[in-house]
Design a protein around this motif. Sequence first.
Motif, PDB file in Angstrom:
ATOM      1  N   ALA A 209      20.782   4.697 -14.435  1.00 33.18           N
ATOM      2  CA  ALA A 209      22.159   4.346 -13.786  1.00 33.18           C
ATOM      3  C   ALA A 209      22.016   4.762 -12.233  1.00 33.18           C
ATOM      4  O   ALA A 209      21.119   5.560 -11.592  1.00 33.18           O
ATOM      5  N   ALA A 210      22.937   4.339 -11.433  1.00 34.61           N
ATOM      6  CA  ALA A 210      22.934   4.713  -9.938  1.00 34.61           C
ATOM      7  C   ALA A 210      24.393   4.427  -9.625  1.00 34.61           C
ATOM      8  O   ALA A 210      25.462   4.313 -10.507  1.00 34.61           O
ATOM      9  N   GLU A 211      24.487   4.642  -8.541  1.00 31.19           N
ATOM     10  CA  GLU A 211      25.891   4.778  -7.951  1.00 31.19           C
ATOM     11  C   GLU A 211      26.232   4.009  -6.641  1.00 31.19           C
ATOM     12  O   GLU A 211      25.242   3.749  -5.721  1.00 31.19           O
ATOM     13  N   LEU A 212      27.300   3.346  -6.224  1.00 35.28           N
ATOM     14  CA  LEU A 212      27.596   2.924  -4.923  1.00 35.28           C
ATOM     15  C   LEU A 212      28.730   3.778  -4.505  1.00 35.28           C
ATOM     16  O   LEU A 212      29.528   4.382  -5.002  1.00 35.28           O
ATOM     17  N   VAL A 213      28.436   4.482  -3.157  1.00 34.71           N
ATOM     18  CA  VAL A 213      29.179   5.386  -2.392  1.00 34.71           C
ATOM     19  C   VAL A 213      29.897   4.693  -1.486  1.00 34.71           C
ATOM     20  O   VAL A 213      29.452   4.177  -0.457  1.00 34.71           O
ATOM     21  N   MET A 214      31.220   4.668  -1.441  1.00 38.81           N
ATOM     22  CA  MET A 214      32.182   4.196  -0.414  1.00 38.81           C
ATOM     23  C   MET A 214      32.425   4.975   0.667  1.00 38.81           C
ATOM     24  O   MET A 214      31.965   6.336   0.708  1.00 38.81           O
ATOM     25  N   GLU A 215      32.849   4.285   1.793  1.00 38.52           N
ATOM     26  CA  GLU A 215      32.882   5.242   2.958  1.00 38.52           C
ATOM     27  C   GLU A 215      33.853   6.355   2.809  1.00 38.52           C
ATOM     28  O   GLU A 215      33.865   7.551   3.477  1.00 38.52           O
ATOM     29  N   ASP A 216      35.055   6.259   1.810  1.00 36.84           N
ATOM     30  CA  ASP A 216      35.991   7.326   1.666  1.00 36.84           C
ATOM     31  C   ASP A 216      35.397   8.280   0.592  1.00 36.84           C
ATOM     32  O   ASP A 216      36.236   9.193   0.205  1.00 36.84           O
ATOM     33  N   GLY A 217      34.149   8.211   0.333  1.00 36.96           N
ATOM     34  CA  GLY A 217      33.582   9.147  -0.689  1.00 36.96           C
ATOM     35  C   GLY A 217      33.856   8.712  -2.321  1.00 36.96           C
ATOM     36  O   GLY A 217      33.251   9.177  -3.151  1.00 36.96           O
ATOM     37  N   ARG A 218      34.543   7.770  -2.569  1.00 36.01           N
ATOM     38  CA  ARG A 218      34.767   7.118  -3.700  1.00 36.01           C
ATOM     39  C   ARG A 218      33.534   6.517  -4.176  1.00 36.01           C
ATOM     40  O   ARG A 218      32.561   6.026  -3.585  1.00 36.01           O
ATOM     41  N   THR A 219      33.353   6.653  -5.450  1.00 33.99           N
ATOM     42  CA  THR A 219      31.892   6.392  -6.164  1.00 33.99           C
ATOM     43  C   THR A 219      32.303   5.066  -7.241  1.00 33.99           C
ATOM     44  O   THR A 219      33.211   5.051  -7.861  1.00 33.99           O
ATOM     45  N   LEU A 220      31.183   4.087  -7.460  1.00 29.32           N
ATOM     46  CA  LEU A 220      31.236   3.356  -8.560  1.00 29.32           C
ATOM     47  C   LEU A 220      29.925   3.313  -9.101  1.00 29.32           C
ATOM     48  O   LEU A 220      28.924   2.948  -8.571  1.00 29.32           O
ATOM     49  N   THR A 221      29.863   3.433 -10.565  1.00 35.38           N
ATOM     50  CA  THR A 221      28.924   3.619 -11.353  1.00 35.38           C
ATOM     51  C   THR A 221      28.159   2.252 -11.613  1.00 35.38           C
ATOM     52  O   THR A 221      28.848   1.268 -11.859  1.00 35.38           O
ATOM     53  N   LEU A 222      26.705   2.125 -11.429  1.00 36.08           N
ATOM     54  CA  LEU A 222      26.153   0.936 -11.702  1.00 36.08           C
ATOM     55  C   LEU A 222      25.192   1.074 -12.834  1.00 36.08           C
ATOM     56  O   LEU A 222      24.714   2.108 -13.025  1.00 36.08           O
ATOM     57  N   ASN A 223      25.565   0.230 -13.952  1.00 29.23           N
ATOM     58  CA  ASN A 223      24.733   0.355 -15.138  1.00 29.23           C
ATOM     59  C   ASN A 223      23.865  -0.952 -15.302  1.00 29.23           C
ATOM     60  O   ASN A 223      23.644  -1.761 -14.497  1.00 29.23           O
ATOM     61  N   GLU A 224      23.457  -1.010 -16.738  1.00 30.81           N
ATOM     62  CA  GLU A 224      22.588  -2.304 -17.119  1.00 30.81           C
ATOM     63  C   GLU A 224      23.289  -3.424 -16.685  1.00 30.81           C
ATOM     64  O   GLU A 224      22.605  -4.747 -16.571  1.00 30.81           O
ATOM     65  N   ASN A 225      24.755  -3.542 -16.637  1.00 30.75           N
ATOM     66  CA  ASN A 225      25.170  -4.845 -16.303  1.00 30.75           C
ATOM     67  C   ASN A 225      25.347  -5.078 -15.059  1.00 30.75           C
ATOM     68  O   ASN A 225      25.751  -6.332 -14.581  1.00 30.75           O
ATOM     69  N   GLY A 226      24.880  -4.459 -13.990  1.00 20.72           N
ATOM     70  CA  GLY A 226      25.097  -4.641 -12.615  1.00 20.72           C
ATOM     71  C   GLY A 226      26.589  -4.847 -12.299  1.00 20.72           C
ATOM     72  O   GLY A 226      27.605  -4.472 -12.858  1.00 20.72           O
ATOM     73  N   LEU A 227      26.754  -5.506 -10.960  1.00 22.92           N
ATOM     74  CA  LEU A 227      28.142  -5.949 -10.821  1.00 22.92           C
ATOM     75  C   LEU A 227      28.108  -6.786  -9.461  1.00 22.92           C
ATOM     76  O   LEU A 227      27.061  -7.141  -8.945  1.00 22.92           O
ATOM     77  N   ARG A 228      29.181  -7.511  -9.378  1.00 17.65           N
ATOM     78  CA  ARG A 228      29.252  -8.524  -8.447  1.00 17.65           C
ATOM     79  C   ARG A 228      30.495  -7.979  -7.281  1.00 17.65           C
ATOM     80  O   ARG A 228      31.523  -7.430  -7.656  1.00 17.65           O
ATOM     81  N   ILE A 229      30.260  -8.359  -6.087  1.00 19.48           N
ATOM     82  CA  ILE A 229      30.903  -7.733  -5.458  1.00 19.48           C
ATOM     83  C   ILE A 229      31.766  -9.096  -4.275  1.00 19.48           C
ATOM     84  O   ILE A 229      30.967 -10.073  -3.888  1.00 19.48           O
ATOM     85  N   GLY A 230      33.029  -9.240  -4.077  1.00 23.96           N
ATOM     86  CA  GLY A 230      33.569 -10.258  -3.235  1.00 23.96           C
ATOM     87  C   GLY A 230      35.040 -10.195  -3.231  1.00 23.96           C
ATOM     88  O   GLY A 230      35.627  -9.247  -3.456  1.00 23.96           O
ATOM     89  N   ARG A 231      35.689 -11.171  -2.457  1.00 21.16           N
ATOM     90  CA  ARG A 231      36.993 -10.858  -2.140  1.00 21.16           C
ATOM     91  C   ARG A 231      38.126 -11.463  -3.399  1.00 21.16           C
ATOM     92  O   ARG A 231      39.125 -11.229  -3.261  1.00 21.16           O
ATOM     93  N   MET A 232      37.709 -12.235  -4.259  1.00 17.50           N
ATOM     94  CA  MET A 232      38.383 -12.767  -5.464  1.00 17.50           C
ATOM     95  C   MET A 232      38.734 -11.736  -6.431  1.00 17.50           C
ATOM     96  O   MET A 232      37.931 -10.489  -6.563  1.00 17.50           O
ATOM     97  N   ILE A 295      28.490   0.508   2.308  1.00 16.24           N
ATOM     98  CA  ILE A 295      28.392   1.046   1.083  1.00 16.24           C
ATOM     99  C   ILE A 295      26.969   1.893   0.905  1.00 16.24           C
ATOM    100  O   ILE A 295      26.155   1.050   1.430  1.00 16.24           O
ATOM    101  N   ARG A 296      26.990   2.956   0.535  1.00 18.72           N
ATOM    102  CA  ARG A 296      25.549   3.370   0.269  1.00 18.72           C
ATOM    103  C   ARG A 296      25.270   3.566  -1.112  1.00 18.72           C
ATOM    104  O   ARG A 296      25.904   3.809  -1.982  1.00 18.72           O
ATOM    105  N   PHE A 297      23.904   2.964  -1.394  1.00 15.09           N
ATOM    106  CA  PHE A 297      23.324   3.078  -2.884  1.00 15.09           C
ATOM    107  C   PHE A 297      22.756   4.383  -2.859  1.00 15.09           C
ATOM    108  O   PHE A 297      21.885   4.696  -2.115  1.00 15.09           O
ATOM    109  N   SER A 298      23.036   5.114  -4.162  1.00 13.72           N
ATOM    110  CA  SER A 298      22.453   6.208  -4.536  1.00 13.72           C
ATOM    111  C   SER A 298      21.800   6.303  -5.640  1.00 13.72           C
ATOM    112  O   SER A 298      22.673   5.936  -6.707  1.00 13.72           O
ATOM    113  N   GLN A 299      20.537   6.572  -5.976  1.00 11.11           N
ATOM    114  CA  GLN A 299      19.714   6.637  -7.230  1.00 11.11           C
ATOM    115  C   GLN A 299      18.861   7.794  -6.858  1.00 11.11           C
ATOM    116  O   GLN A 299      17.634   7.366  -6.869  1.00 11.11           O
ATOM    117  N   PRO A 300      19.162   8.808  -6.822  1.00 14.68           N
ATOM    118  CA  PRO A 300      18.283  10.207  -6.617  1.00 14.68           C
ATOM    119  C   PRO A 300      17.095   9.969  -7.884  1.00 14.68           C
ATOM    120  O   PRO A 300      17.570   9.927  -8.796  1.00 14.68           O
TER     121      PRO A 300
END
Length: 301
Positions: A209-232, A295-300
């Motif tokens: 697992a890894a995380e995406l860290v937003m500028e305001d400190g919120r985090t979004l977990t990345l797992n085996e499904n991955g994710l998609r980013i966009g406007r819709m 967005i910062r990618f975090s996977q220590p």
Amino acid sequence: MTRVTELSQQRLAMLFSDIEGSTLHANRLKDQWKDVLRLHRETCRRAWKDHRGHEVDTAGDGFFVVFPTVRDAVAAAIQAQRDLAAADWPGGRPIRSRTGVHVGVVSSYDGSFVGYDVHRAARIMGTANGGQVVVSQAVIEDFETRPEDLEITDLGTHPLKDLAEEERLFQVRAEGMLRSFPRIKSLGTSGAAAAAVARTLYRPADVSAAELVMEDGRTLTLNENGLRIGRMPDNDLVLNDNLVSRHHCAITGTPAGFVLTDLQSTHGTTVNDERVTVARPLADGDELVIGATRIRFSQPG
């Protein structure tokens, strides 16, 4: 920070397939479903092997296979459809597989393949009906001469989910295959929204697992499904920003880590101020810029 090098690239024919209506079949067949899956896999794998296919991965009833040439991929698709049509299926009803074929440049990474054209091939498969083989224009153009034993039908140009440009699609048919099909499933036809989101086929235990860290400190977990980013709103991470494309980029999980693919967005995606032009592996601390969002990618470790 050590710069992550670009992945090695090669041109391959890609085949995606799965069973049409698998959930309905599984509910109907109960304990017999495992026998259907076994017969389906054995039948398809014979076709892949007979035509030099390399099985990248399989999950449930789906396959992702690459071939050295378009002719190999198309021949494997036809053989699989013929053999599946002739099989004696548990439960007495036919099981149909939908198949998509595309050829393009892919990036190899830890035994798998990633990149925009991989997403493209998966989307083409998502348009097909059971028993049908749908291919891209790139596949047709790859034939030096049109094979005499194939019927090739121009299905027109279609918008496909996640893809920046419309795709001209063709049906490939040979003797021993079904003759007629409903309209293909694209964003320009009824039922288009049912096209499956391209996800990694790797099992959860293979992905850290890894995380995406937003500028305001919120985090979004990345797992085996991955994710998609966009406007819709159908994206996993929605960015309300006119600089962000409807389906902007995707992050895919592999056993060796996570890989970022730009989905041919209008304004591009950058990692550490470098524009992403091919699939790129992510390292701990990488900074992604998507539109006006950092967005910062975090996977220590």
